[in-house]
Design a protein around this motif. Structure first.
Motif, PDB file in Angstrom:
ATOM      1  N   HIS A 107       0.869  -1.169   0.000  1.00 18.27           N
ATOM      2  CA  HIS A 107       0.000   0.000   0.000  1.00 18.27           C
ATOM      3  C   HIS A 107       0.910   1.224   0.000  1.00 18.27           C
ATOM      4  CE1 HIS A 107      -3.079  -2.834   1.658  1.00 18.27           C
ATOM      5  NE2 HIS A 107      -3.815  -2.145   0.793  1.00 18.27           N
ATOM      6  N   MET A 108       0.688   2.138  -0.938  1.00 24.21           N
ATOM      7  CA  MET A 108       1.559   3.305  -1.072  1.00 24.21           C
ATOM      8  C   MET A 108       0.737   4.551  -1.370  1.00 24.21           C
ATOM      9  SD  MET A 108       4.615   1.567  -3.365  1.00 24.21           S
ATOM     10  CE  MET A 108       5.887   2.780  -3.012  1.00 24.21           C
ATOM     11  N   ARG A 109       1.183   5.665  -0.812  1.00 24.46           N
ATOM     12  CA  ARG A 109       0.636   6.964  -1.190  1.00 24.46           C
ATOM     13  C   ARG A 109       1.427   7.474  -2.386  1.00 24.46           C
ATOM     14  NH1 ARG A 109       0.939   9.608   4.780  1.00 24.46           N
ATOM     15  NH2 ARG A 109      -0.634   8.295   5.754  1.00 24.46           N
ATOM     16  N   GLU A 110       0.866   8.407  -3.119  1.00 23.85           N
ATOM     17  CA  GLU A 110       1.601   9.007  -4.239  1.00 23.85           C
ATOM     18  C   GLU A 110       2.905   9.603  -3.718  1.00 23.85           C
ATOM     19  OE1 GLU A 110       1.171  12.553  -7.585  1.00 23.85           O
ATOM     20  OE2 GLU A 110      -0.604  11.885  -6.494  1.00 23.85           O
ATOM     21  N   GLY A 111       4.016   9.255  -4.335  1.00 22.89           N
ATOM     22  CA  GLY A 111       5.328   9.751  -3.931  1.00 22.89           C
ATOM     23  C   GLY A 111       6.062   8.846  -2.962  1.00 22.89           C
ATOM     24  N   ASP A 112       5.353   7.856  -2.341  1.00 22.71           N
ATOM     25  CA  ASP A 112       6.062   6.890  -1.490  1.00 22.71           C
ATOM     26  C   ASP A 112       7.067   6.136  -2.355  1.00 22.71           C
ATOM     27  OD1 ASP A 112       4.662   7.602   0.769  1.00 22.71           O
ATOM     28  OD2 ASP A 112       3.508   5.742   0.918  1.00 22.71           O
ATOM     29  N   HIS A 113       8.082   5.588  -1.715  1.00 23.79           N
ATOM     30  CA  HIS A 113       9.200   5.025  -2.469  1.00 23.79           C
ATOM     31  C   HIS A 113       9.742   3.794  -1.739  1.00 23.79           C
ATOM     32  CE1 HIS A 113      12.772   5.263  -5.088  1.00 23.79           C
ATOM     33  NE2 HIS A 113      13.456   4.944  -4.007  1.00 23.79           N
ATOM     34  N   PHE A 114      10.062   2.744  -2.512  1.00 21.87           N
ATOM     35  CA  PHE A 114      10.786   1.617  -1.913  1.00 21.87           C
ATOM     36  C   PHE A 114      11.819   1.091  -2.891  1.00 21.87           C
ATOM     37  CE2 PHE A 114       6.931  -0.892  -3.411  1.00 21.87           C
ATOM     38  CZ  PHE A 114       7.562  -1.642  -4.382  1.00 21.87           C
ATOM     39  N   ILE A 115      12.823   0.432  -2.312  1.00 20.05           N
ATOM     40  CA  ILE A 115      13.768  -0.345  -3.113  1.00 20.05           C
ATOM     41  C   ILE A 115      13.423  -1.809  -2.880  1.00 20.05           C
ATOM     42  CG2 ILE A 115      15.605   1.383  -3.149  1.00 20.05           C
ATOM     43  CD1 ILE A 115      17.006  -0.176  -0.935  1.00 20.05           C
ATOM     44  N   PHE A 116      13.737  -2.652  -3.847  1.00 20.98           N
ATOM     45  CA  PHE A 116      13.315  -4.046  -3.729  1.00 20.98           C
ATOM     46  C   PHE A 116      14.332  -4.981  -4.359  1.00 20.98           C
ATOM     47  CE2 PHE A 116      11.818  -2.787  -7.901  1.00 20.98           C
ATOM     48  CZ  PHE A 116      12.094  -3.898  -8.684  1.00 20.98           C
ATOM     49  N   ARG A 117      14.230  -6.230  -3.952  1.00 14.51           N
ATOM     50  CA  ARG A 117      14.922  -7.341  -4.596  1.00 14.51           C
ATOM     51  C   ARG A 117      14.038  -8.556  -4.418  1.00 14.51           C
ATOM     52  NH1 ARG A 117      18.759  -9.348  -7.387  1.00 14.51           N
ATOM     53  NH2 ARG A 117      19.643 -11.378  -6.963  1.00 14.51           N
ATOM     54  N   TRP A 118      13.799  -9.279  -5.498  1.00  9.74           N
ATOM     55  CA  TRP A 118      13.093 -10.550  -5.386  1.00  9.74           C
ATOM     56  C   TRP A 118      13.875 -11.619  -6.131  1.00  9.74           C
ATOM     57  CZ3 TRP A 118      11.587 -13.172  -9.674  1.00  9.74           C
ATOM     58  CH2 TRP A 118      11.325 -12.465 -10.839  1.00  9.74           C
ATOM     59  N   GLU A 119      13.752 -12.851  -5.636  1.00  5.39           N
ATOM     60  CA  GLU A 119      14.425 -14.000  -6.242  1.00  5.39           C
ATOM     61  C   GLU A 119      13.456 -15.164  -6.290  1.00  5.39           C
ATOM     62  OE1 GLU A 119      17.746 -14.471  -3.563  1.00  5.39           O
ATOM     63  OE2 GLU A 119      19.062 -13.411  -4.942  1.00  5.39           O
ATOM     64  N   ALA A 120      13.507 -15.919  -7.372  1.00  7.63           N
ATOM     65  CA  ALA A 120      12.672 -17.111  -7.537  1.00  7.63           C
ATOM     66  C   ALA A 120      13.578 -18.330  -7.686  1.00  7.63           C
ATOM     67  CB  ALA A 120      11.763 -16.965  -8.751  1.00  7.63           C
ATOM     68  N   SER A 121      13.082 -19.482  -7.248  1.00  2.02           N
ATOM     69  CA  SER A 121      13.879 -20.712  -7.330  1.00  2.02           C
ATOM     70  C   SER A 121      14.001 -21.220  -8.762  1.00  2.02           C
ATOM     71  CB  SER A 121      13.282 -21.784  -6.422  1.00  2.02           C
ATOM     72  OG  SER A 121      11.933 -22.045  -6.787  1.00  2.02           O
ATOM     73  N   ALA A 122      13.193 -20.692  -9.684  1.00  3.43           N
ATOM     74  CA  ALA A 122      13.252 -21.032 -11.115  1.00  3.43           C
ATOM     75  C   ALA A 122      12.622 -19.861 -11.864  1.00  3.43           C
ATOM     76  CB  ALA A 122      12.505 -22.333 -11.391  1.00  3.43           C
ATOM     77  N   PRO A 123      12.847 -19.761 -13.177  1.00  3.08           N
ATOM     78  CA  PRO A 123      12.271 -18.648 -13.935  1.00  3.08           C
ATOM     79  C   PRO A 123      10.742 -18.620 -13.873  1.00  3.08           C
ATOM     80  CG  PRO A 123      13.978 -19.726 -15.218  1.00  3.08           C
ATOM     81  CD  PRO A 123      13.728 -20.594 -14.019  1.00  3.08           C
ATOM     82  N   VAL A 124      10.192 -17.416 -13.745  1.00  2.00           N
ATOM     83  CA  VAL A 124       8.753 -17.203 -13.686  1.00  2.00           C
ATOM     84  C   VAL A 124       8.383 -16.059 -14.625  1.00  2.00           C
ATOM     85  CG1 VAL A 124       8.400 -18.033 -11.332  1.00  2.00           C
ATOM     86  CG2 VAL A 124       9.043 -15.661 -11.712  1.00  2.00           C
ATOM     87  N   LYS A 125       7.123 -15.999 -14.971  1.00  2.25           N
ATOM     88  CA  LYS A 125       6.591 -14.850 -15.694  1.00  2.25           C
ATOM     89  C   LYS A 125       6.248 -13.810 -14.630  1.00  2.25           C
ATOM     90  CE  LYS A 125       2.843 -13.500 -18.769  1.00  2.25           C
ATOM     91  NZ  LYS A 125       1.629 -13.936 -19.473  1.00  2.25           N
TER      92      LYS A 125
END
Length: 194
Positions: A107-125
């Motif tokens: 949930h974010m307000r306009e202008g809120d900001h995050f950095i992210f990293r995600w990893e999957a055990s195999a390729p996904v769409k």
């Protein structure tokens, strides 16, 4: 057999001067009539446009010029820097059964900001997207990939709503996806799964 005389290779200075001057005049004509109109669009005589050479320079400029003017990066001000949303970090893991999909959102307000990293055990769409508050089924897609095992980056919410990812497992085995976020946003949650 006698060696040919070196005299036969000598050229009179007057002839050499004429040949050099002729080559210079020819080069200047070629430059003026053909090269400048074709390469730079400079047509001093009008012959370049008459035979279509100036169009060559215009086509090259159109190809190499960016399709849009670069957008200016705004200089940060207090309203852009200061956040009223609390600073937080989260980690969430989900398992995608074969041929199913699921989402993780913030949930974010306009202008809120995050950095992210995600990893999957195999390729996904994957589809990173956002939905405005009360938008129903409408959403704005930010980034799509057919086969991806990991990604990282940053997102500044362009509008108030939920922003995150949808992953789809197109394989016949379960796949685990782990997301880590840090920044200014309300919460990280998992909406309904397919």
């Amino acid at each position: 057999m006698a060696n040919p005389s070196m005299d036969q290779y000598l050229v009179a200075p007057r002839t050499l001067t004429k040949a050099t001057a002729g080559a210079g005049v020819a080069a200047a004509l070629i430059l003026t009539l053909f090269v400048l109109p074709a390469e730079r669009g400079i047509d001093l005589t009008g012959i370049g446009s008459a035979i279509g050479l100036t169009r060559m320079s215009q086509t090259e400029k159109e190809v190499t010029a960016p399709s849009q003017a670069p957008t200016a990066i705004p200089i940060p001000n207090r309203a852009m820097i200061e956040k009223t949303t609390a600073l937080r970090s989260d980690e969430m893991t989900l398992t995608l059964a074969p041929h199913t999909g699921a989402e993780i959102k913030a949930h974010m307000r306009e202008g809120d900001h995050f950095i992210f990293r995600w990893e999957a055990s195999a390729p996904v769409k994957v589809d990173m997207h956002g939905e405005r508050v009360n938008a129903g089924d409408e959403f704005t897609s930010y980034w799509k990939e057919k086969e991806l095992s990991a990604a990282q980056g940053a997102l500044t919410a362009p509008f108030e709503g939920t922003h995150g990812w949808y992953w789809h497992n197109r394989s016949d085995v379960p796949i685990t996806v782990t997301v880590k976020t840090a920044g200014f946003y309300g919460d990280l949650f998992r909406p309904h799964a397919e």
